[in-house]
Design a protein around this motif. Structure first.
Motif, mmCIF file in Angstrom:
data_model
loop_
_atom_site.group_PDB
_atom_site.id
_atom_site.type_symbol
_atom_site.label_atom_id
_atom_site.label_comp_id
_atom_site.label_asym_id
_atom_site.label_seq_id
_atom_site.Cartn_x
_atom_site.Cartn_y
_atom_site.Cartn_z
ATOM 1 N N ALA A 295 0.848 -1.188 0.000
ATOM 2 C CA ALA A 295 0.000 0.000 0.000
ATOM 3 C C ALA A 295 0.885 1.239 0.000
ATOM 4 N N PHE A 296 1.683 1.362 -1.059
ATOM 5 C CA PHE A 296 2.563 2.519 -1.148
ATOM 6 C C PHE A 296 1.802 3.669 -1.789
ATOM 7 N N ASP A 297 2.426 4.849 -1.819
ATOM 8 C CA ASP A 297 1.747 6.018 -2.381
ATOM 9 C C ASP A 297 1.440 5.794 -3.864
ATOM 10 N N SER A 298 0.477 6.578 -4.381
ATOM 11 C CA SER A 298 0.057 6.359 -5.763
ATOM 12 C C SER A 298 0.866 7.181 -6.768
ATOM 13 N N ASP A 299 1.789 8.013 -6.277
ATOM 14 C CA ASP A 299 2.586 8.803 -7.221
ATOM 15 C C ASP A 299 3.619 7.911 -7.910
ATOM 16 N N GLU A 300 4.403 8.540 -8.803
ATOM 17 C CA GLU A 300 5.339 7.734 -9.583
ATOM 18 C C GLU A 300 6.346 7.015 -8.691
ATOM 19 N N ALA A 301 6.821 7.727 -7.652
ATOM 20 C CA ALA A 301 7.767 7.092 -6.724
ATOM 21 C C ALA A 301 7.120 5.879 -6.067
ATOM 22 N N GLN A 337 -2.772 -23.099 -0.650
ATOM 23 C CA GLN A 337 -1.630 -22.750 0.165
ATOM 24 C C GLN A 337 -0.400 -23.563 -0.195
ATOM 25 N N ASP A 338 -0.644 -24.820 -0.535
ATOM 26 C CA ASP A 338 0.486 -25.672 -0.821
ATOM 27 C C ASP A 338 1.126 -25.327 -2.150
ATOM 28 N N ARG A 339 0.305 -24.840 -3.072
ATOM 29 C CA ARG A 339 0.844 -24.575 -4.393
ATOM 30 C C ARG A 339 1.500 -23.197 -4.469
ATOM 31 N N THR A 340 0.934 -22.235 -3.753
ATOM 32 C CA THR A 340 1.474 -20.886 -3.897
ATOM 33 C C THR A 340 2.428 -20.554 -2.753
ATOM 34 N N ALA A 341 3.504 -19.876 -3.119
ATOM 35 C CA ALA A 341 4.486 -19.484 -2.116
ATOM 36 C C ALA A 341 4.029 -18.232 -1.410
ATOM 37 N N CYS A 342 3.403 -17.334 -2.128
ATOM 38 C CA CYS A 342 2.896 -16.119 -1.516
ATOM 39 C C CYS A 342 1.886 -15.461 -2.431
ATOM 40 N N GLU A 343 1.208 -14.482 -1.865
ATOM 41 C CA GLU A 343 0.182 -13.781 -2.615
ATOM 42 C C GLU A 343 0.465 -12.294 -2.463
ATOM 43 N N ILE A 344 0.686 -11.615 -3.569
ATOM 44 C CA ILE A 344 0.975 -10.181 -3.487
ATOM 45 C C ILE A 344 -0.200 -9.411 -4.081
ATOM 46 N N ARG A 345 -0.727 -8.497 -3.312
ATOM 47 C CA ARG A 345 -1.808 -7.650 -3.815
ATOM 48 C C ARG A 345 -1.427 -6.188 -3.647
ATOM 49 N N VAL A 346 -2.012 -5.343 -4.467
ATOM 50 C CA VAL A 346 -1.637 -3.932 -4.433
ATOM 51 C C VAL A 346 -2.860 -3.082 -4.113
ATOM 52 N N ILE A 347 -2.724 -2.259 -3.078
ATOM 53 C CA ILE A 347 -3.818 -1.345 -2.720
ATOM 54 C C ILE A 347 -3.493 0.035 -3.271
ATOM 55 N N THR A 348 -4.363 0.531 -4.145
ATOM 56 C CA THR A 348 -4.144 1.893 -4.644
ATOM 57 C C THR A 348 -5.365 2.733 -4.307
ATOM 58 N N THR A 349 -5.091 4.021 -3.981
ATOM 59 C CA THR A 349 -6.208 4.877 -3.600
ATOM 60 C C THR A 349 -6.790 5.616 -4.803
ATOM 61 N N ASN A 350 -6.060 5.602 -5.921
ATOM 62 C CA ASN A 350 -6.514 6.247 -7.157
ATOM 63 C C ASN A 350 -6.669 7.758 -7.065
ATOM 64 N N GLY A 352 -4.521 9.583 -5.525
ATOM 65 C CA GLY A 352 -3.193 10.155 -5.331
ATOM 66 C C GLY A 352 -2.895 10.419 -3.864
ATOM 67 N N LYS A 353 -3.824 10.015 -3.002
ATOM 68 C CA LYS A 353 -3.623 10.273 -1.574
ATOM 69 C C LYS A 353 -2.848 9.120 -0.932
ATOM 70 N N ASP A 354 -2.053 9.447 0.092
ATOM 71 C CA ASP A 354 -1.415 8.343 0.812
ATOM 72 C C ASP A 354 -2.444 7.743 1.775
ATOM 73 N N PRO A 355 -2.179 6.541 2.315
ATOM 74 C CA PRO A 355 -3.189 5.864 3.137
ATOM 75 C C PRO A 355 -3.704 6.727 4.297
ATOM 76 N N ASP A 356 -2.789 7.472 4.942
ATOM 77 C CA ASP A 356 -3.190 8.309 6.073
ATOM 78 C C ASP A 356 -4.235 9.336 5.629
ATOM 79 N N GLU A 357 -3.936 10.042 4.533
ATOM 80 C CA GLU A 357 -4.875 11.057 4.034
ATOM 81 C C GLU A 357 -6.208 10.422 3.640
ATOM 82 N N PHE A 358 -6.115 9.296 2.932
ATOM 83 C CA PHE A 358 -7.327 8.618 2.476
ATOM 84 C C PHE A 358 -8.208 8.207 3.656
ATOM 85 N N LEU A 359 -7.576 7.626 4.667
ATOM 86 C CA LEU A 359 -8.334 7.155 5.831
ATOM 87 C C LEU A 359 -9.020 8.308 6.544
ATOM 88 N N ARG A 360 -8.289 9.408 6.682
ATOM 89 C CA ARG A 360 -8.882 10.536 7.411
ATOM 90 C C ARG A 360 -10.022 11.158 6.628
#
Ligand SMILES: [Zn+2]
Length: 612
Positions: A295-301, A337-350, A352-360
């Motif tokens: 859940a990183f910021d939505s900007d290019e960085a 579970q046995d077949r997959t080593a891990c599951e990666i999902r991406v949370i984007t706020t769309n 452009g807000k960071d999670p803190d701003e979005f939540l508030r």
């Protein structure tokens, strides 16, 4: 009691305590990622190069074994090998880690004391900063304005550093305070960084005023603080990560604190540094299915951080199975579970807000929706490429995007799913489906897939087979079967000759202690103690534990058969070996009549022995 004896006894106690504190899964997990499969854990061996895991850890017994290179032993053997240290060096290291005094090895030593001192100062400082916060209206208001209430202030031990650090200087040495960064925090909100056990290992400090720079200051690295191994909020999040079997990785202190104050507790952040494999190994220990949300910021960085983070996660889990690539509802969760080593999902706020701003701004429910609909990494990455494609018009740029998508598609192991994605991507990027298919297939050949490789070592010659039979036989001591308790096995094996030095040593110890330890588990533990400083013998002992696994399901008759077959085989082998030697020496000195007669006599004896 004289002093030397006293010293020895306290050292023995210390070694004992270190052994009790060591956990094989924890120890190994600090170096490689492990995945549970069946009764054991598996991972990529750190001692030889491999792409598919043949390194196995038995948590119950506290041992490991590599079926690829044959390494094996307990936690201490692992640390000695991986750090290239001697038994005592390893003990010293562990004594320091666990803060246990090891007088004989001189561990009351400075480094351990220094660590203790830093932790003590940090604890005191955290309390001091908290007191200052409660007394400072401005600072308290600042937090309240960010939606952080007193419960959260308490939970994260938030504080405020006033301009003057006199209170700390009065109590502690100024040089040390300087060294661990405490003198540089002035007029700042203090965010303590805790380790998994809750020790205060460092601090983050945010400027109160906008005019004040830099916005954030962090404690420098120290013997107790390593950025690439520390995650902010883990102490507060670990129970929730376990419970929800998932972890959300965010970027900033206030993202994590804000998430907690909105009731999302399985959230942690890296400390102003890129995600490392060490971070991933830490969170992997708490979530069994390894569901990781970025859940990183939505900007290019933020997008770059997401892609980089995903690569780190994949690399940490490489060889342990595939990364989850599709949402399947038909397979039950254990299969998944046995077949997959891990599951990666991406949370984007769309937005452009960071999670803190979005939540508030939008509240917890809105963010939970984002979590629930978070796409799998592959969907996120493909969508990003499709969206970029819609924004560009130059054919060269479009071709470049087409190239970017090929490695993504090649990672999908399931051909049906892969073809679906190829169809989708070809359509959206207006590329010819067949040529995309060909490109992906070309790339596929470069990707190797893990295969189960858990077979034991193949023996090369008769002698190896002979040693193996001895190992199989001795492994029966660890059957843990009431009908075949160690004493009973001993009755069968008592007279068997062993050729291998380590097996002989193990057998000798067994004979000494078997009356007292007529129980497989206790016998094994006692043997490990006896062989504590003999790495080679420990390796052989570990091997025995793994060898007994496939015999545990045999019934009484089959086990007895197994025993007698093996004993017969060993005896036959020994007789034929002696015959060979005799024959060789017979031909060597057949000029001497008396010695020839003697030989013939011996051969006769051997033949009759063999008939037995
Ligand atoms: Zn290995």
């Amino acid at each position: 009691m004289d002093r030397a004896l006293l010293k020895k006894q306290s050292t023995d106690n210390a070694v004992e305590e270190i052994k009790n504190r060591l956990d094989i899964i924890e120890t190994v997990s600090e170096h490689i990622v492990l995945k549970k499969s069946g009764r054991n854990y598996w991972g990529l061996c750190p001692f030889h190069k491999e792409k598919t895991p043949s390194f196995s850890v038995n948590a119950e017994k506290g041992i490991y074994k590599c079926f690829g290179c044959g390494e094996g032993g307990d936690s201490i053997s692992f640390l000695m090998k991986v750090n290239n240290t001697s038994f005592w060096e390893t003990m010293v290291m562990l004594a320091q880690k666990f803060n246990i005094e090891l007088p004989e090895a001189g561990v009351t030593s400075e480094s351990s004391e220094y660590k203790k001192q830093i932790l003590e100062i940090n604890k005191y400082a955290a309390e001091f900063y908290k007191k200052m916060l409660l007394e400072n209206k401005e600072a308290k208001n600042y937090l309240l304005k960010r939606g952080i209430n007193e419960t959260i202030i308490e939970e994260f031990s938030l504080g405020f550093a006033p301009v003057s650090a006199d209170e700390l200087i009065k109590k502690y040495d100024k040089d040390i305070l300087q060294k661990i960064g405490l003198l540089s925090f002035k007029n700042r909100i203090i965010i303590p960084i805790q380790d998994e056990k809750g020790n205060f290992i460092a601090f983050g400090a945010r400027a109160m005023a906008d005019s004040q720079g830099p916005k954030y200051l962090n404690s420098p690295e120290s013997p107790v603080f390593n950025k690439s191994r520390s995650l902010f909020g883990l102490y507060q999040a670990k129970d929730s990560i376990k419970e929800l079997d998932s972890v959300i990785l965010m970027e900033g202190y206030f993202d994590v604190i804000s998430a907690h104050s909105h009731g999302l507790a399985n959230v942690v952040a890296t400390l102003g540094t890129a995600l490392t494999e060490q971070h991933i190994r830490i969170v992997a220990r708490y979530s069994e299915s390894r569901r990781i949300y970025l859940a990183f910021d939505s900007d290019e960085a933020g997008v770059n951080a997401t892609n980089r983070g995903a690569e780190i996660i994949k690399s940490a889990f490489s060889g342990l199975g595939e990364i989850r690539h599709f949402d399947e509802n038909f397979a039950d969760s254990t299969v998944k579970q046995d077949r997959t080593a891990c599951e990666i999902r991406v949370i984007t706020t769309n937005t452009g807000k960071d999670p803190d701003e979005f939540l508030r701004e939008h509240g917890a429910e809105a963010y939970k929706e984002l979590i629930n609909s978070a796409p799998l990494l592959i969907d996120y990455q493909i969508n990003r490429i499709i969206n970029l494609n819609e924004k560009i018009s130059s054919p060269q740029d479009k071709a470049k995007l087409g190239k970017e998508v090929i490695p993504l598609l090649s990672e999908i192991r399931n051909s049906i799913i892969r073809n679906e994605y190829i169809k989708l991507v070809a359509g959206r990027l207006s590329i010819d489906e067949e040529s995309l298919n060909i490109e992906v297939r070309k790339n596929l050949q470069k990707v190797t897939y893990p295969q189960a490789n858990k077979n034991g070592l193949l023996f090369k010659n008769q002698e190896e087979k002979y040693v193996l039979a001895q190992k199989n036989l001795l492994s029966l001591y660890f059957l843990n079967n009431e009908k075949f308790a160690p004493l009973c096995i001993n009755n069968y094996i008592k007279e068997v000759e062993l050729s291998d030095t380590h097996l002989n040593l193990i057998k000798k110890h067994i004979d000494e202690i078997i009356d007292e330890f007529n129980d497989s588990d206790k016998l094994f533990k006692e043997l490990l103690n006896k062989l504590a400083e003999n790495e080679e013998a420990k390796k052989v002992l570990t091997d025995l534990i793994y060898r007994v696994e496939d015999k545990k399901d045999l019934n009484f008759e089959l086990l007895e058969q197994y025993l007698t077959d093996h004993i017969l085989y060993l005896k036959t082998y020994q007789v034929s070996e002696r015959q060979k030697q005799l024959r060789a020496s017979y031909y060597a000195d057949n000029n001497d009549d008396t010695s020839s007669e003697l030989h013939q006599q011996k051969v006769k004896e051997l033949i009759s022995e063999r008939r037995l």
